[in-house]
Scaffold this motif. Sequence first.
Motif, PDB file in Angstrom:
ATOM      1  N   VAL A  97      25.174  10.477  38.527  1.00 18.14           N
ATOM      2  CA  VAL A  97      26.189  10.800  39.536  1.00 18.14           C
ATOM      3  C   VAL A  97      26.669  12.235  39.349  1.00 18.14           C
ATOM      4  O   VAL A  97      26.810  12.984  40.317  1.00 18.14           O
ATOM      5  CB  VAL A  97      27.363   9.804  39.483  1.00 18.14           C
ATOM      6  N   ARG A  98      26.909  12.624  38.116  1.00 15.88           N
ATOM      7  CA  ARG A  98      27.343  14.005  37.850  1.00 15.88           C
ATOM      8  C   ARG A  98      26.270  15.008  38.270  1.00 15.88           C
ATOM      9  O   ARG A  98      26.584  16.077  38.783  1.00 15.88           O
ATOM     10  CB  ARG A  98      27.697  14.171  36.377  1.00 15.88           C
ATOM     11  N   ASP A  99      25.013  14.650  38.055  1.00 16.93           N
ATOM     12  CA  ASP A  99      23.906  15.509  38.466  1.00 16.93           C
ATOM     13  C   ASP A  99      23.891  15.655  39.990  1.00 16.93           C
ATOM     14  O   ASP A  99      23.703  16.754  40.511  1.00 16.93           O
ATOM     15  CB  ASP A  99      22.582  14.917  37.968  1.00 16.93           C
ATOM     16  N   ILE A 100      24.090  14.577  40.691  1.00 17.72           N
ATOM     17  CA  ILE A 100      24.107  14.624  42.159  1.00 17.72           C
ATOM     18  C   ILE A 100      25.289  15.459  42.649  1.00 17.72           C
ATOM     19  O   ILE A 100      25.141  16.282  43.559  1.00 17.72           O
ATOM     20  CB  ILE A 100      24.127  13.200  42.751  1.00 17.72           C
ATOM     21  N   ILE A 101      26.436  15.277  42.026  1.00 25.42           N
ATOM     22  CA  ILE A 101      27.618  16.064  42.419  1.00 25.42           C
ATOM     23  C   ILE A 101      27.365  17.552  42.203  1.00 25.42           C
ATOM     24  O   ILE A 101      27.701  18.382  43.052  1.00 25.42           O
ATOM     25  CB  ILE A 101      28.878  15.595  41.655  1.00 25.42           C
ATOM     26  N   ALA A 102      26.753  17.902  41.072  1.00 22.78           N
ATOM     27  CA  ALA A 102      26.440  19.312  40.798  1.00 22.78           C
ATOM     28  C   ALA A 102      25.474  19.863  41.851  1.00 22.78           C
ATOM     29  O   ALA A 102      25.637  20.989  42.326  1.00 22.78           O
ATOM     30  CB  ALA A 102      25.851  19.460  39.401  1.00 22.78           C
ATOM     31  N   ALA A 103      24.478  19.055  42.246  1.00 28.61           N
ATOM     32  CA  ALA A 103      23.515  19.496  43.257  1.00 28.61           C
ATOM     33  C   ALA A 103      24.193  19.671  44.615  1.00 28.61           C
ATOM     34  O   ALA A 103      23.911  20.627  45.343  1.00 28.61           O
ATOM     35  CB  ALA A 103      22.369  18.491  43.365  1.00 28.61           C
ATOM     36  N   VAL A 104      25.106  18.769  44.951  1.00 29.47           N
ATOM     37  CA  VAL A 104      25.842  18.869  46.219  1.00 29.47           C
ATOM     38  C   VAL A 104      26.730  20.110  46.203  1.00 29.47           C
ATOM     39  O   VAL A 104      26.781  20.863  47.184  1.00 29.47           O
ATOM     40  CB  VAL A 104      26.667  17.589  46.490  1.00 29.47           C
ATOM     41  N   ASP A 105      27.423  20.334  45.096  1.00 30.86           N
ATOM     42  CA  ASP A 105      28.272  21.530  44.977  1.00 30.86           C
ATOM     43  C   ASP A 105      27.450  22.803  45.139  1.00 30.86           C
ATOM     44  O   ASP A 105      27.884  23.754  45.796  1.00 30.86           O
ATOM     45  CB  ASP A 105      28.988  21.555  43.626  1.00 30.86           C
ATOM     46  N   LEU A 106      26.256  22.833  44.546  1.00 33.63           N
ATOM     47  CA  LEU A 106      25.374  23.987  44.670  1.00 33.63           C
ATOM     48  C   LEU A 106      24.957  24.183  46.122  1.00 33.63           C
ATOM     49  O   LEU A 106      24.973  25.300  46.641  1.00 33.63           O
ATOM     50  CB  LEU A 106      24.139  23.817  43.777  1.00 33.63           C
ATOM     51  N   ARG A 107      24.618  23.103  46.792  1.00 34.17           N
ATOM     52  CA  ARG A 107      24.205  23.183  48.205  1.00 34.17           C
ATOM     53  C   ARG A 107      25.337  23.720  49.075  1.00 34.17           C
ATOM     54  O   ARG A 107      25.131  24.558  49.946  1.00 34.17           O
ATOM     55  CB  ARG A 107      23.767  21.792  48.662  1.00 34.17           C
ATOM     56  N   VAL A 108      26.559  23.232  48.828  1.00 30.74           N
ATOM     57  CA  VAL A 108      27.725  23.701  49.582  1.00 30.74           C
ATOM     58  C   VAL A 108      27.952  25.195  49.317  1.00 30.74           C
ATOM     59  O   VAL A 108      28.177  25.978  50.242  1.00 30.74           O
ATOM     60  CB  VAL A 108      28.982  22.879  49.223  1.00 30.74           C
ATOM     61  N   SER A 109      27.857  25.593  48.062  1.00 26.79           N
ATOM     62  CA  SER A 109      28.045  26.997  47.694  1.00 26.79           C
ATOM     63  C   SER A 109      27.000  27.886  48.362  1.00 26.79           C
ATOM     64  O   SER A 109      27.331  28.959  48.885  1.00 26.79           O
ATOM     65  CB  SER A 109      27.977  27.143  46.171  1.00 26.79           C
ATOM     66  N   GLU A 110      25.747  27.452  48.348  1.00 28.42           N
ATOM     67  CA  GLU A 110      24.684  28.227  48.990  1.00 28.42           C
ATOM     68  C   GLU A 110      24.931  28.359  50.491  1.00 28.42           C
ATOM     69  O   GLU A 110      24.731  29.431  51.066  1.00 28.42           O
ATOM     70  CB  GLU A 110      23.319  27.575  48.745  1.00 28.42           C
ATOM     71  N   TYR A 111      25.377  27.303  51.116  1.00 30.31           N
ATOM     72  CA  TYR A 111      25.655  27.344  52.552  1.00 30.31           C
ATOM     73  C   TYR A 111      26.800  28.320  52.834  1.00 30.31           C
ATOM     74  O   TYR A 111      26.725  29.125  53.763  1.00 30.31           O
ATOM     75  CB  TYR A 111      26.000  25.947  53.070  1.00 30.31           C
ATOM     76  N   GLU A 112      27.862  28.232  52.032  1.00 30.18           N
ATOM     77  CA  GLU A 112      29.011  29.124  52.230  1.00 30.18           C
ATOM     78  C   GLU A 112      28.621  30.587  52.036  1.00 30.18           C
ATOM     79  O   GLU A 112      29.066  31.455  52.792  1.00 30.18           O
ATOM     80  CB  GLU A 112      30.153  28.734  51.289  1.00 30.18           C
TER      81      GLU A 112
END
Length: 185
Positions: A97-112
């Motif tokens: 779950v922590r790995d998925i959250i980190a990947a989602v955070d990275l995706r959001v950051s890249e989009y921003e």
Amino acid sequence: FTDENAERMRQVYGEFCSHHNDAVGFFKELLQNNKRFQNFVKQQSNNSLVRRREIPECILLVTQRITKYPVLLERILKYTQEGTQEHADLQEALARVRDIIAAVDLRVSEYEQGQRLQDVWNRTESRSAAKLKSGHVFRKQDLMRPGRVLKHQGALLWKTATGRLKDVLALLLTDTLVFLQEKDQ
């Protein structure tokens, strides 16, 4: 949260969370400009299934939900006997779950970051260009070249040859450092 499901979760959740602000903005725009949509939202707000929650709140609930899983798993782990298969499975689930959250955070950051670069590009004059020492001319469209990603941006004071300070915007891209200044400076 394993294998194909984990990858799909990273992609779908990352996409959803990346566009959270866009979705809320679109909702507000529709609500302000579309009478039919206003009537629909008003009618649905009385529906017992939505419990008087509005659409922006529902979107926010979805984006926040994944961040609550680690807390839940940690609490369950606290009361699970160590050394058991159940404890090991919970620890693995928590790590995934922590790995998925980190990947989602990275995706959001890249989009921003992509949105910030797009904003700078939109404000840049189309005839803006700079000749490099190599002879290559760097033009506005070069900012958005495929594979080029904004890593960091910030304001700087640039000291000119005459000693005067000018405000500039520095863009650190994956392969280039760009300095931009307002037209009237």
